[in-house]
Design a protein around this motif. Structure first.
Motif, PDB file in Angstrom:
ATOM      1  N   GLY A 263     -23.451   7.087 -94.607  1.00  0.00           N
ATOM      2  CA  GLY A 263     -24.467   6.602 -93.693  1.00  0.00           C
ATOM      3  C   GLY A 263     -23.956   6.450 -92.280  1.00  0.00           C
ATOM      4  N   ALA A 264     -24.819   5.978 -91.400  1.00  0.00           N
ATOM      5  CA  ALA A 264     -24.467   5.813 -89.992  1.00  0.00           C
ATOM      6  C   ALA A 264     -23.310   4.844 -89.814  1.00  0.00           C
ATOM      7  CB  ALA A 264     -25.695   5.335 -89.213  1.00  0.00           C
ATOM      8  N   ASP A 265     -23.275   3.772 -90.605  1.00  0.00           N
ATOM      9  CA  ASP A 265     -22.188   2.805 -90.479  1.00  0.00           C
ATOM     10  C   ASP A 265     -20.849   3.445 -90.833  1.00  0.00           C
ATOM     11  OD1 ASP A 265     -23.850   0.815 -89.602  1.00  0.00           O
ATOM     12  OD2 ASP A 265     -24.016  -0.178 -91.556  1.00  0.00           O
ATOM     13  N   ASP A 266     -20.845   4.347 -91.814  1.00  0.00           N
ATOM     14  CA  ASP A 266     -19.614   5.045 -92.177  1.00  0.00           C
ATOM     15  C   ASP A 266     -19.117   5.892 -91.007  1.00  0.00           C
ATOM     16  OD1 ASP A 266     -19.424   4.323 -95.067  1.00  0.00           O
ATOM     17  OD2 ASP A 266     -21.320   5.392 -95.172  1.00  0.00           O
ATOM     18  N   LEU A 267     -20.029   6.550 -90.324  1.00  0.00           N
ATOM     19  CA  LEU A 267     -19.641   7.382 -89.185  1.00  0.00           C
ATOM     20  C   LEU A 267     -19.148   6.521 -88.027  1.00  0.00           C
ATOM     21  CD1 LEU A 267     -22.444  10.112 -89.179  1.00  0.00           C
ATOM     22  CD2 LEU A 267     -20.309  10.017 -90.494  1.00  0.00           C
ATOM     23  N   ARG A 268     -19.816   5.400 -87.781  1.00  0.00           N
ATOM     24  CA  ARG A 268     -19.383   4.506 -86.706  1.00  0.00           C
ATOM     25  C   ARG A 268     -17.978   3.962 -86.986  1.00  0.00           C
ATOM     26  NH1 ARG A 268     -24.852   2.524 -87.322  1.00  0.00           N
ATOM     27  NH2 ARG A 268     -26.164   3.170 -85.566  1.00  0.00           N
ATOM     28  N   LYS A 269     -17.709   3.603 -88.221  1.00  0.00           N
ATOM     29  CA  LYS A 269     -16.379   3.090 -88.574  1.00  0.00           C
ATOM     30  C   LYS A 269     -15.311   4.155 -88.370  1.00  0.00           C
ATOM     31  CE  LYS A 269     -18.039  -0.281 -91.988  1.00  0.00           C
ATOM     32  NZ  LYS A 269     -18.126  -0.612 -93.428  1.00  0.00           N
ATOM     33  N   GLU A 270     -15.626   5.392 -88.728  1.00  0.00           N
ATOM     34  CA  GLU A 270     -14.653   6.466 -88.552  1.00  0.00           C
ATOM     35  C   GLU A 270     -14.428   6.756 -87.075  1.00  0.00           C
ATOM     36  OE1 GLU A 270     -11.992   9.661 -89.384  1.00  0.00           O
ATOM     37  OE2 GLU A 270     -12.532   7.720 -90.278  1.00  0.00           O
ATOM     38  N   LEU A 271     -15.467   6.713 -86.289  1.00  0.00           N
ATOM     39  CA  LEU A 271     -15.311   6.897 -84.846  1.00  0.00           C
ATOM     40  C   LEU A 271     -14.455   5.787 -84.245  1.00  0.00           C
ATOM     41  CD1 LEU A 271     -18.934   8.032 -83.986  1.00  0.00           C
ATOM     42  CD2 LEU A 271     -16.865   9.376 -83.526  1.00  0.00           C
ATOM     43  N   ALA A 272     -14.653   4.564 -84.703  1.00  0.00           N
ATOM     44  CA  ALA A 272     -13.835   3.455 -84.219  1.00  0.00           C
ATOM     45  C   ALA A 272     -12.380   3.638 -84.638  1.00  0.00           C
ATOM     46  CB  ALA A 272     -14.384   2.130 -84.746  1.00  0.00           C
ATOM     47  N   ARG A 273     -12.173   4.122 -85.849  1.00  0.00           N
ATOM     48  CA  ARG A 273     -10.802   4.310 -86.341  1.00  0.00           C
ATOM     49  C   ARG A 273     -10.031   5.321 -85.508  1.00  0.00           C
ATOM     50  NH1 ARG A 273      -7.623   7.508 -89.360  1.00  0.00           N
ATOM     51  NH2 ARG A 273      -9.232   9.123 -89.517  1.00  0.00           N
ATOM     52  N   ILE A 274     -10.715   6.402 -85.114  1.00  0.00           N
ATOM     53  CA  ILE A 274     -10.025   7.446 -84.345  1.00  0.00           C
ATOM     54  C   ILE A 274     -10.117   7.194 -82.841  1.00  0.00           C
ATOM     55  CG2 ILE A 274     -10.388   9.144 -86.170  1.00  0.00           C
ATOM     56  CD1 ILE A 274     -12.594  10.402 -84.479  1.00  0.00           C
ATOM     57  N   GLY A 275     -10.815   6.127 -82.450  1.00  0.00           N
ATOM     58  CA  GLY A 275     -10.895   5.770 -81.040  1.00  0.00           C
ATOM     59  C   GLY A 275     -11.658   6.777 -80.198  1.00  0.00           C
ATOM     60  N   HIS A 276     -12.799   7.200 -80.702  1.00  0.00           N
ATOM     61  CA  HIS A 276     -13.563   8.219 -79.972  1.00  0.00           C
ATOM     62  C   HIS A 276     -15.011   7.773 -79.799  1.00  0.00           C
ATOM     63  CE1 HIS A 276     -14.427  12.242 -78.471  1.00  0.00           C
ATOM     64  NE2 HIS A 276     -15.528  12.238 -79.202  1.00  0.00           N
ATOM     65  N   VAL A 277     -15.534   8.016 -78.600  1.00  0.00           N
ATOM     66  CA  VAL A 277     -16.952   7.782 -78.314  1.00  0.00           C
ATOM     67  C   VAL A 277     -17.623   9.136 -78.180  1.00  0.00           C
ATOM     68  CG1 VAL A 277     -18.613   6.818 -76.686  1.00  0.00           C
ATOM     69  CG2 VAL A 277     -16.457   5.602 -77.140  1.00  0.00           C
ATOM     70  N   LEU A 278     -18.659   9.356 -78.958  1.00  0.00           N
ATOM     71  CA  LEU A 278     -19.349  10.641 -78.929  1.00  0.00           C
ATOM     72  C   LEU A 278     -19.961  10.904 -77.564  1.00  0.00           C
ATOM     73  CD1 LEU A 278     -21.177  10.709 -82.392  1.00  0.00           C
ATOM     74  CD2 LEU A 278     -19.142  12.014 -81.722  1.00  0.00           C
ATOM     75  N   ALA A 279     -19.883  12.172 -77.159  1.00  0.00           N
ATOM     76  CA  ALA A 279     -20.524  12.612 -75.919  1.00  0.00           C
ATOM     77  C   ALA A 279     -21.567  13.660 -76.263  1.00  0.00           C
ATOM     78  CB  ALA A 279     -19.486  13.195 -74.961  1.00  0.00           C
ATOM     79  N   PRO A 280     -22.675  13.716 -75.515  1.00  0.00           N
ATOM     80  CA  PRO A 280     -23.705  14.716 -75.794  1.00  0.00           C
ATOM     81  C   PRO A 280     -23.124  16.125 -75.825  1.00  0.00           C
ATOM     82  CG  PRO A 280     -24.505  13.116 -74.217  1.00  0.00           C
ATOM     83  CD  PRO A 280     -23.045  12.824 -74.399  1.00  0.00           C
ATOM     84  N   SER A 281     -23.637  16.910 -76.763  1.00  0.00           N
ATOM     85  CA  SER A 281     -23.301  18.325 -76.928  1.00  0.00           C
ATOM     86  C   SER A 281     -21.947  18.569 -77.588  1.00  0.00           C
ATOM     87  CB  SER A 281     -23.365  19.087 -75.602  1.00  0.00           C
ATOM     88  OG  SER A 281     -24.645  18.958 -75.028  1.00  0.00           O
ATOM     89  N   GLU A 282     -21.208  17.505 -77.946  1.00  0.00           N
ATOM     90  CA  GLU A 282     -20.013  17.729 -78.755  1.00  0.00           C
ATOM     91  C   GLU A 282     -20.420  18.302 -80.110  1.00  0.00           C
ATOM     92  OE1 GLU A 282     -16.519  14.667 -77.475  1.00  0.00           O
ATOM     93  OE2 GLU A 282     -18.084  13.858 -78.786  1.00  0.00           O
ATOM     94  N   ILE A 283     -19.492  18.991 -80.750  1.00  0.00           N
ATOM     95  CA  ILE A 283     -19.720  19.512 -82.092  1.00  0.00           C
ATOM     96  C   ILE A 283     -18.995  18.602 -83.077  1.00  0.00           C
ATOM     97  CG2 ILE A 283     -19.328  21.440 -83.666  1.00  0.00           C
ATOM     98  CD1 ILE A 283     -19.611  23.326 -81.279  1.00  0.00           C
ATOM     99  N   VAL A 284     -19.746  17.957 -83.953  1.00  0.00           N
ATOM    100  CA  VAL A 284     -19.190  17.027 -84.930  1.00  0.00           C
ATOM    101  C   VAL A 284     -18.957  17.768 -86.247  1.00  0.00           C
ATOM    102  CG1 VAL A 284     -19.653  14.967 -86.309  1.00  0.00           C
ATOM    103  CG2 VAL A 284     -20.232  14.993 -83.874  1.00  0.00           C
ATOM    104  N   LEU A 285     -17.744  17.620 -86.787  1.00  0.00           N
ATOM    105  CA  LEU A 285     -17.357  18.304 -88.015  1.00  0.00           C
ATOM    106  C   LEU A 285     -16.999  17.264 -89.074  1.00  0.00           C
ATOM    107  CD1 LEU A 285     -14.979  20.950 -86.389  1.00  0.00           C
ATOM    108  CD2 LEU A 285     -17.445  21.148 -86.805  1.00  0.00           C
ATOM    109  N   LEU A 286     -17.658  17.324 -90.219  1.00  0.00           N
ATOM    110  CA  LEU A 286     -17.385  16.390 -91.312  1.00  0.00           C
ATOM    111  C   LEU A 286     -16.318  16.964 -92.231  1.00  0.00           C
ATOM    112  CD1 LEU A 286     -20.986  15.294 -92.351  1.00  0.00           C
ATOM    113  CD2 LEU A 286     -19.442  14.173 -90.739  1.00  0.00           C
ATOM    114  N   HIS A 287     -15.235  16.216 -92.386  1.00  0.00           N
ATOM    115  CA  HIS A 287     -14.161  16.627 -93.291  1.00  0.00           C
ATOM    116  C   HIS A 287     -14.358  15.891 -94.608  1.00  0.00           C
ATOM    117  CE1 HIS A 287      -9.528  17.251 -93.853  1.00  0.00           C
ATOM    118  NE2 HIS A 287     -10.266  17.931 -94.717  1.00  0.00           N
TER     119      HIS A 287
END
Length: 259
Positions: free
Chosen positions: A118-142
């Motif tokens: 879910g969205a919370d899982d993605l937010r936690k992973e973004l926080a873990r890697i220290g990244h803030v999404l920017a428009p038009s980035e390509i997000v890849l799920l591993h």
């Protein structure tokens, strides 16, 4: 700059629900074929034995879907009608090339049972890697599913996105979302079981259905995400093959890494 291959092969030797048929015409057979084609279509005669070793131009014929191997899904894959723009979704040959060359970010969702994140899982992973999404980035799920590519479990044992997760990414301005799994949604069996239990139609392929209301593309069946040196700080190139009027196009997806 280093190029990291993020693509899975089109392989007739692996398991596919829609089998791949790969017929190879040898260089000798190719020479004979060209002789016959030249004679039939252009009235030109020549002796194949005049060629080196009597050989010329091998030829491969394949029968497969545009969803075999690494590929990009177009908005028209999600349905014939949309609720935005003209009401008619674009095919893969009409998508802007700019979408498919952009900074990439990998979100690691490995180690989970088949189902959804879910969205919370993605937010936690973004926080873990220290990244803030920017428009038009390509997000890849591993997801780790690429390790099972070529087997039947590749199509039944993976994780996808729920409705909240795909909405979160699209709200952040993401236009291309990729996965190393068979689908950006959960496995078919998991989805149908949840639908039978709840009767809630919202559990039916929410990541794909979202494309009927907001224009975006999916890259499915990626590979090599573990070979990236970091979860961000690289470019992704994933230009789809220009198949006229198609809902998807094969892609040789790569990451461009500045070492």
């Amino acid at each position: 700059m280093r190029i990291v291959d993020l693509s899975s092969p089109v392989d007739a030797g692996g398991f596919e629900p829609d089998p791949v048929v790969h017929e190879v015409m040898s260089p000798r057979e190719g020479a004979l074929h060209m002789r016959d084609e030249m004679r039939q279509h252009f009235g030109i005669d020549f002796d194949p034995d005049d060629l080196p070793d009597g050989e010329f131009l091998s030829l491969d014929r394949l029968s497969l879907t545009t969803h075999t191997g690494t590929h990009v899904d177009a908005p028209s894959h999600y349905g014939s009608r949309i609720t935005y723009g003209t009401g008619v979704p674009r095919h893969i040959d009409a998508m802007p090339l700019e979408w498919f060359l952009a900074p990439g970010v990998v979100l690691d969702v490995r180690g989970r049972e088949a189902g959804v994140v879910g969205a919370d899982d993605l937010r936690k992973e973004l926080a873990r890697i220290g990244h803030v999404l920017a428009p038009s980035e390509i997000v890849l799920l591993h997801t780790g599913a690429a390790d099972r590519s070529g087997t039947s479990s590749y199509f039944t044992d993976f994780v996808g996105l729920d409705a909240g997760a795909i909405a979160f990414l699209l709200d952040e301005g993401i236009r291309v979302v990729g996965t190393d799994a068979f689908s950006l949604d959960a496995p078919f069996g998991w989805i149908i079981q949840r639908y039978r239990e709840s009767g809630d139609a919202d559990v039916l392929w929410p990541a794909h259905v979202a494309g009927r209301h907001r224009e975006y593309c999916q890259i499915e069946r990626l590979a090599g995400l573990a070979d990236l040196p970091a979860p961000h700080g690289f470019q992704v190139a994933c230009f789809p093959v220009k198949v006229a009027g198609a809902g998807a196009g094969w892609a040789r997806a790569v990451a461009l890494v500045n070492d």
